[in-house]
Design an enzyme around this catalytic site. Structure first.
Site, PDB file in Angstrom:
ATOM      1  N   ASN A   1      -0.750   0.664   6.080  1.00 22.61           N
ATOM      2  CA  ASN A   1       0.048  -0.266   5.251  1.00 22.61           C
ATOM      3  C   ASN A   1       0.584  -1.319   6.203  1.00 22.61           C
ATOM      4  O   ASN A   1       1.275  -1.006   7.170  1.00 22.61           O
ATOM      5  CB  ASN A   1       1.210   0.466   4.569  1.00 22.61           C
ATOM      6  CG  ASN A   1       2.058  -0.495   3.726  1.00 22.61           C
ATOM      7  OD1 ASN A   1       1.561  -1.539   3.304  1.00 22.61           O
ATOM      8  ND2 ASN A   1       3.313  -0.159   3.516  1.00 22.61           N
ATOM      9  N   GLY A   2       0.237  -2.607   5.934  1.00 20.88           N
ATOM     10  CA  GLY A   2       0.729  -3.682   6.794  1.00 20.88           C
ATOM     11  C   GLY A   2      -0.402  -4.647   7.119  1.00 20.88           C
ATOM     12  O   GLY A   2      -1.399  -4.720   6.395  1.00 20.88           O
TER      13      GLY A   2
ATOM     14  N   HIS B   1      19.301 -35.261 -15.538  1.00 17.03           N
ATOM     15  CA  HIS B   1      18.784 -36.027 -14.399  1.00 17.03           C
ATOM     16  C   HIS B   1      17.278 -35.889 -14.240  1.00 17.03           C
ATOM     17  O   HIS B   1      16.753 -36.028 -13.142  1.00 17.03           O
ATOM     18  CB  HIS B   1      19.504 -35.579 -13.119  1.00 17.03           C
ATOM     19  CG  HIS B   1      20.974 -35.830 -13.180  1.00 17.03           C
ATOM     20  ND1 HIS B   1      21.537 -37.073 -13.051  1.00 17.03           N
ATOM     21  CD2 HIS B   1      22.010 -34.983 -13.402  1.00 17.03           C
ATOM     22  CE1 HIS B   1      22.850 -37.003 -13.172  1.00 17.03           C
ATOM     23  NE2 HIS B   1      23.170 -35.751 -13.377  1.00 17.03           N
TER      24      HIS B   1
ATOM     25  N   ARG C   1       4.013   1.093  -6.476  1.00 18.91           N
ATOM     26  CA  ARG C   1       4.027   0.098  -5.382  1.00 18.91           C
ATOM     27  C   ARG C   1       2.992  -0.998  -5.598  1.00 18.91           C
ATOM     28  O   ARG C   1       3.019  -2.009  -4.903  1.00 18.91           O
ATOM     29  CB  ARG C   1       3.784   0.797  -4.039  1.00 18.91           C
ATOM     30  CG  ARG C   1       4.841   1.819  -3.676  1.00 18.91           C
ATOM     31  CD  ARG C   1       4.364   2.761  -2.588  1.00 18.91           C
ATOM     32  NE  ARG C   1       4.231   2.116  -1.318  1.00 18.91           N
ATOM     33  CZ  ARG C   1       5.194   2.066  -0.381  1.00 18.91           C
ATOM     34  NH1 ARG C   1       6.355   2.640  -0.648  1.00 18.91           N
ATOM     35  NH2 ARG C   1       5.024   1.472   0.764  1.00 18.91           N
TER      36      ARG C   1
ATOM     37  N   CYS D   1       0.828  -1.211   0.000  1.00 17.72           N
ATOM     38  CA  CYS D   1       0.000   0.000   0.000  1.00 17.72           C
ATOM     39  C   CYS D   1       0.864   1.264   0.000  1.00 17.72           C
ATOM     40  O   CYS D   1       2.045   1.236   0.294  1.00 17.72           O
ATOM     41  CB  CYS D   1      -0.876   0.018   1.258  1.00 17.72           C
ATOM     42  SG  CYS D   1      -1.843  -1.471   1.473  1.00 17.72           S
TER      43      CYS D   1
ATOM     44  N   GLU E   1      18.176 -14.966 -12.505  1.00 19.10           N
ATOM     45  CA  GLU E   1      17.665 -13.599 -12.641  1.00 19.10           C
ATOM     46  C   GLU E   1      16.979 -13.419 -13.984  1.00 19.10           C
ATOM     47  O   GLU E   1      15.920 -12.799 -14.076  1.00 19.10           O
ATOM     48  CB  GLU E   1      18.805 -12.589 -12.476  1.00 19.10           C
ATOM     49  CG  GLU E   1      18.398 -11.143 -12.623  1.00 19.10           C
ATOM     50  CD  GLU E   1      17.300 -10.703 -11.644  1.00 19.10           C
ATOM     51  OE1 GLU E   1      16.977 -11.453 -10.715  1.00 19.10           O
ATOM     52  OE2 GLU E   1      16.728  -9.624 -11.860  1.00 19.10           O
TER      53      GLU E   1
ATOM     54  N   TRP F   1      -3.287  -2.282  -1.461  1.00 18.42           N
ATOM     55  CA  TRP F   1      -2.957  -3.578  -2.083  1.00 18.42           C
ATOM     56  C   TRP F   1      -3.604  -4.599  -1.166  1.00 18.42           C
ATOM     57  O   TRP F   1      -3.106  -4.840  -0.064  1.00 18.42           O
ATOM     58  CB  TRP F   1      -1.441  -3.726  -2.129  1.00 18.42           C
ATOM     59  CG  TRP F   1      -0.912  -4.875  -2.921  1.00 18.42           C
ATOM     60  CD1 TRP F   1      -1.195  -5.184  -4.226  1.00 18.42           C
ATOM     61  CD2 TRP F   1       0.016  -5.879  -2.487  1.00 18.42           C
ATOM     62  NE1 TRP F   1      -0.514  -6.294  -4.613  1.00 18.42           N
ATOM     63  CE2 TRP F   1       0.247  -6.740  -3.585  1.00 18.42           C
ATOM     64  CE3 TRP F   1       0.668  -6.117  -1.306  1.00 18.42           C
ATOM     65  CZ2 TRP F   1       1.108  -7.830  -3.512  1.00 18.42           C
ATOM     66  CZ3 TRP F   1       1.532  -7.204  -1.230  1.00 18.42           C
ATOM     67  CH2 TRP F   1       1.735  -8.044  -2.319  1.00 18.42           C
TER      68      TRP F   1
ATOM     69  N   LYS G   1      13.036 -12.199 -14.313  1.00 17.98           N
ATOM     70  CA  LYS G   1      12.675 -11.021 -15.110  1.00 17.98           C
ATOM     71  C   LYS G   1      11.588 -11.378 -16.112  1.00 17.98           C
ATOM     72  O   LYS G   1      10.594 -10.681 -16.260  1.00 17.98           O
ATOM     73  CB  LYS G   1      13.896 -10.462 -15.843  1.00 17.98           C
ATOM     74  CG  LYS G   1      14.856  -9.737 -14.961  1.00 17.98           C
ATOM     75  CD  LYS G   1      14.458  -8.312 -14.674  1.00 17.98           C
ATOM     76  CE  LYS G   1      13.982  -7.920 -13.313  1.00 17.98           C
ATOM     77  NZ  LYS G   1      14.253  -8.588 -12.123  1.00 17.98           N
TER      78      LYS G   1
ATOM     79  N   GLU H   1       8.169 -12.236 -14.255  1.00 17.26           N
ATOM     80  CA  GLU H   1       7.429 -11.218 -13.492  1.00 17.26           C
ATOM     81  C   GLU H   1       6.848 -10.120 -14.371  1.00 17.26           C
ATOM     82  O   GLU H   1       5.874  -9.478 -13.982  1.00 17.26           O
ATOM     83  CB  GLU H   1       8.281 -10.622 -12.380  1.00 17.26           C
ATOM     84  CG  GLU H   1       9.502  -9.864 -12.773  1.00 17.26           C
ATOM     85  CD  GLU H   1      10.218  -9.295 -11.541  1.00 17.26           C
ATOM     86  OE1 GLU H   1       9.582  -8.958 -10.543  1.00 17.26           O
ATOM     87  OE2 GLU H   1      11.456  -9.190 -11.602  1.00 17.26           O
TER      88      GLU H   1
ATOM     89  N   LYS I   1       6.525  -3.315  -5.286  1.00 17.66           N
ATOM     90  CA  LYS I   1       7.945  -2.973  -5.381  1.00 17.66           C
ATOM     91  C   LYS I   1       8.702  -3.432  -4.142  1.00 17.66           C
ATOM     92  O   LYS I   1       9.840  -3.885  -4.238  1.00 17.66           O
ATOM     93  CB  LYS I   1       8.117  -1.463  -5.537  1.00 17.66           C
ATOM     94  CG  LYS I   1       9.577  -1.026  -5.689  1.00 17.66           C
ATOM     95  CD  LYS I   1      10.248  -1.674  -6.884  1.00 17.66           C
ATOM     96  CE  LYS I   1      11.705  -1.303  -7.011  1.00 17.66           C
ATOM     97  NZ  LYS I   1      12.384  -2.121  -8.041  1.00 17.66           N
TER      98      LYS I   1
HETATM   99  C1  AGP Z   1      12.741  -8.241  -8.560  1.00 19.56           C
HETATM  100  O1  AGP Z   1      12.530  -7.822  -9.903  1.00 19.56           O
HETATM  101  C2  AGP Z   1      11.443  -8.307  -7.792  1.00 19.56           C
HETATM  102  N1  AGP Z   1      10.801  -7.056  -7.815  1.00 19.56           N
HETATM  103  C3  AGP Z   1      11.613  -8.912  -6.412  1.00 19.56           C
HETATM  104  O2  AGP Z   1      12.065 -10.237  -6.587  1.00 19.56           O
HETATM  105  C4  AGP Z   1      12.589  -8.202  -5.443  1.00 19.56           C
HETATM  106  O3  AGP Z   1      13.918  -8.415  -5.885  1.00 19.56           O
HETATM  107  C5  AGP Z   1      12.428  -8.825  -4.050  1.00 19.56           C
HETATM  108  O4  AGP Z   1      11.110  -8.606  -3.611  1.00 19.56           O
HETATM  109  C6  AGP Z   1      13.412  -8.267  -3.025  1.00 19.56           C
HETATM  110  O5  AGP Z   1      13.200  -6.881  -2.860  1.00 19.56           O
HETATM  111  P1  AGP Z   1      14.332  -6.015  -2.093  1.00 19.56           P
HETATM  112  O6  AGP Z   1      15.594  -6.133  -2.900  1.00 19.56           O
HETATM  113  O7  AGP Z   1      13.775  -4.630  -2.055  1.00 19.56           O
HETATM  114  O8  AGP Z   1      14.492  -6.631  -0.725  1.00 19.56           O
END
Ligand code: AGP
Length: 609
Positions: A101-102, A504, A27, A2, A481, A75, A485, A488, A604
């Site tokens: 938020n939380g 395997h 966010r 949020c 990675e 959110w 990418k 997501e 984010k």
């Molecule tokens: C990465 O593209 C994602 N947005 C996500 O995996 C992110 O790396 C992860 O949530 C960790 O976030 P941080 O680095 O802010 O702790």
């Protein structure tokens, strides 16, 4: 996650709140709302959907007068996205409005208690319980009422609170969810992060867990959870506002991919003087560095993938055991940590709850905490023994790019710094890596100049529904990675696999037309990588290879498609190799019409468990 904004000042609040919420859209959210106090009392407007729905409902803010208010992008966690579950949530009399938020973990018990006392509820949210509790304890002093409630609620919360009986002040509360205060001449803000308010002020206070604040037009006062006044340091935020703007790019993600050379220069160059890695005010002395007998890297998501590359690099540089753990696993696995364990915590946001919890567990076990963080003054930074900032500048796109690259560079700098003190590198090797680190930004620019072939491959592959990223050693770590990418932002399922492990079991999934992105940048295992390319091609795979220019001719004879990167020191190959993978995912997502900066279901920074 949020977004929260609060304003009290000498201007109309509603337009300012809407603008702040717009800057927090990255966010991730599914509804939005505002509560503003004016001549006709406390007015609340909120709506499911994008911020535009709310803005239209209140004519860009003109329909609600008043110079004090709170705003929220939600959110959903408790209660589906809907108008009634949107924030602000309001107490039964309508005089207390709360944005949150939380998660309130004991909201059900508290709701049962309040219902038992005849309090009616309208929403399914945990946040409404907070508003109702505050009213239940309210006896004419909103700050005291909030203080009473905080001793009864459990969980993670950043709260913005207004009370129509005391319309000249906002109350802010912070525990495990970030909240900052923005200070002005005749206005003050509360917000989830700096991007919401930097247009108005650069002077911010980072609230700590358990703190409350009272904001009026003329001042801000901070308190601990016993309501004792506390003095807070004011930070001056120095990055440019356009850093949080798209600057003519179609997406923040592409802008941030293109910013990587500059982000690396800002991160690396100030830390290399006369061929030596230097860390100003580094909190670890040489004696401590020499007695470290284990390094634990703890993180989530892409930051975890940095740790996977870091394991290879640090073990090579230091000949020390390096373990890498997912933060969400670390805290429940009874990790072996003691006073000689250095725990490296990696986080772009510095607010990821799983990572923060792992940090606290590592500290409890006696480990020394070194964090690599992008957001200055963030919670993880503040609870670490040592912080190395990545200086990437604000990263707005949910899918991280420049933060990942700068995190990698900081891990390499750390390895060099430690290797010097543990005498585990020759002068020659040390000099070679330093030289290549300084060349890295310009080599990255070479990669960014030739995106046409990557766009071409994206046009060939954007309709695939399953993709494999295979690689050995650090190419496997890089593949993790690349796979994330793609998943997501384009919603295509993919997985990264250690090439040597395919036979395997998983190779049974390779059939005619299966797309395999074969990562073959690690020189020492190139021949092995080539044999894996042949292995999957013989089963019908369509192979897109990523390799260094010196292997292009050989790879070009076998792979269906090929992307090349300049050669560099083997430690730095992932720093170059990740960029084509970022671009490939970006172009594929673009061709699939995905919401690249705000992918579905994602936030984010994940500040919930
Ligand atoms: C990465 O593209 C994602 N947005 C996500 O995996 C992110 O790396 C992860 O949530 C960790 O976030 P941080 O680095 O802010 O702790």
């Amino acid at each position: 996650m949020c977004g929260i904004v609060g304003y009290v000042g000498n201007q109309e609040a509603a337009p300012i709140l809407l603008d702040g919420l717009a800057r927090l859209e990255y966010r991730g959210y599914d509804s939005a709302g505002v509560a503003v106090f004016g001549n006709s009392g406390l007015k609340v407007a909120k709506a499911k959907g994008r911020l535009r729905v709310l803005s239209d409902q209140i004519q860009e803010g003109r329909a609600i007068q008043g110079q004090l208010g709170i705003g929220h992008t939600r959110w959903a966690t408790h209660g589906a996205p809907s108008d009634v579950n949107s924030h602000p949530q309001v107490s039964q009399s309508g005089k207390i409005a709360v944005v949150h938020n939380g998660i309130i973990e004991n909201y059900a018990q508290l709701k049962e208690f309040l219902v038992g006392h005849g309090v009616p509820f309208t929403s399914e949210t945990d946040t409404e319980v907070v508003a109702q509790m505050i009213e239940y304890f309210y006896d004419g002093d909103i700050l005291k009422a909030v203080g009473r409630v905080l001793h009864r609620i459990e969980g993670a919360y950043a709260l913005g609170i207004v009370c129509s009986d005391e319309p000249d002040r906002l109350i802010a509360v912070r525990k495990d969810s970030p909240l900052i205060l923005g200070l002005g001449e005749d206005f003050n803000f509360l917000a989830s992060d700096v991007t919401a308010i930097i247009k108005h002020t650069r002077d911010v206070i980072y609230m700590e867990d358990g703190e409350l604040a009272e904001l009026t037009q003329t001042g801000v006062r901070c308190y601990n959870n016993l309501l004792e006044s506390v003095e807070k340091e004011v930070f001056h935020v120095d990055w440019e506002i356009d850093a949080a703007e798209k600057g003519g790019y179609e997406h923040f993600m592409f802008k941030e991919i293109m910013e990587q050379p500059e982000a690396l220069r800002r991160t690396v160059f100030p830390r290399i003087k006369d061929g030596e890695v230097i860390f100003e005010d580094f909190g670890l002395d040489d004696d401590y560095i020499r007695q470290i007998n284990k390094i634990y890297i703890v993180a989530c998501g892409s930051s975890y993938h940095v740790g996977m590359v870091g394991k290879y690099n640090l073990e090579q540089l230091l000949r020390l055991p390096v373990e890498v753990a997912l933060a969400s696993e670390f805290r429940y696995m009874e990790p072996i940590v003691d006073e000689r364990t250095l725990v490296v915590v990696i986080s772009q946001s510095g607010e990821t709850l799983d990572t923060m919890a792992a940090l606290r567990e590592a500290k409890r076990l006696g480990g020394k905490i070194l964090s690599i963080v992008n957001v200055v003054g963030s919670s993880i930074a503040r609870e670490s023994d040592v912080v190395l900032y990545t200086w990437a500048g604000p990263e707005i796109a949910v899918a991280t790019t420049k933060a990942y690259s700068t995190q990698l560079a900081v891990v390499d700098l750390l390895g060099l710094y430690f290797a010097r003190r543990r005498e585990t590198m020759t002068e020659e090797r040390y000099g070679q890596v330093i030289q290549e680190l300084l060349l890295l930004p310009s080599k990255l620019e070479q990669v960014l100049e030739s995106t046409q072939d990557i766009q071409y491959y994206a046009s060939q592959y954007f309709n695939h529904d399953s993709v494999f990223f295979i690689g050995r050693n650090m190419d496997y770590a890089l593949g993790l990675e690349g796979s994330l990418k793609l998943k997501e932002i384009s919603y295509i399922h993919s997985e990264a696999y250690a090439s040597g492990e395919l036979k395997h079991g998983t190779i049974s999934l390779i059939e005619d037309g299966t797309l395999v992105v074969a990562l073959a940048t690690y020189d020492k295992l190139f021949d092995k990588a080539m044999s894996n390319v042949v292995e999957v091609k013989s089963r019908g795979a369509d192979v897109l290879a990523l390799t260094t220019k010196n292997h292009a001719e050989e790879m070009g004879k076998t792979a269906n498609g090929m992307i090349t990167i300049p050669t560099t020191d083997e430690l730095l190959l992932p720093s170059l190799g990740v960029v084509p993978l970022q671009l490939l995912s970006y172009y594929i997502a673009l061709m699939r019409g995905c919401d690249i900066d705000k992918p579905r279901n994602l936030a984010k920074s994940v500040t919930v468990e």
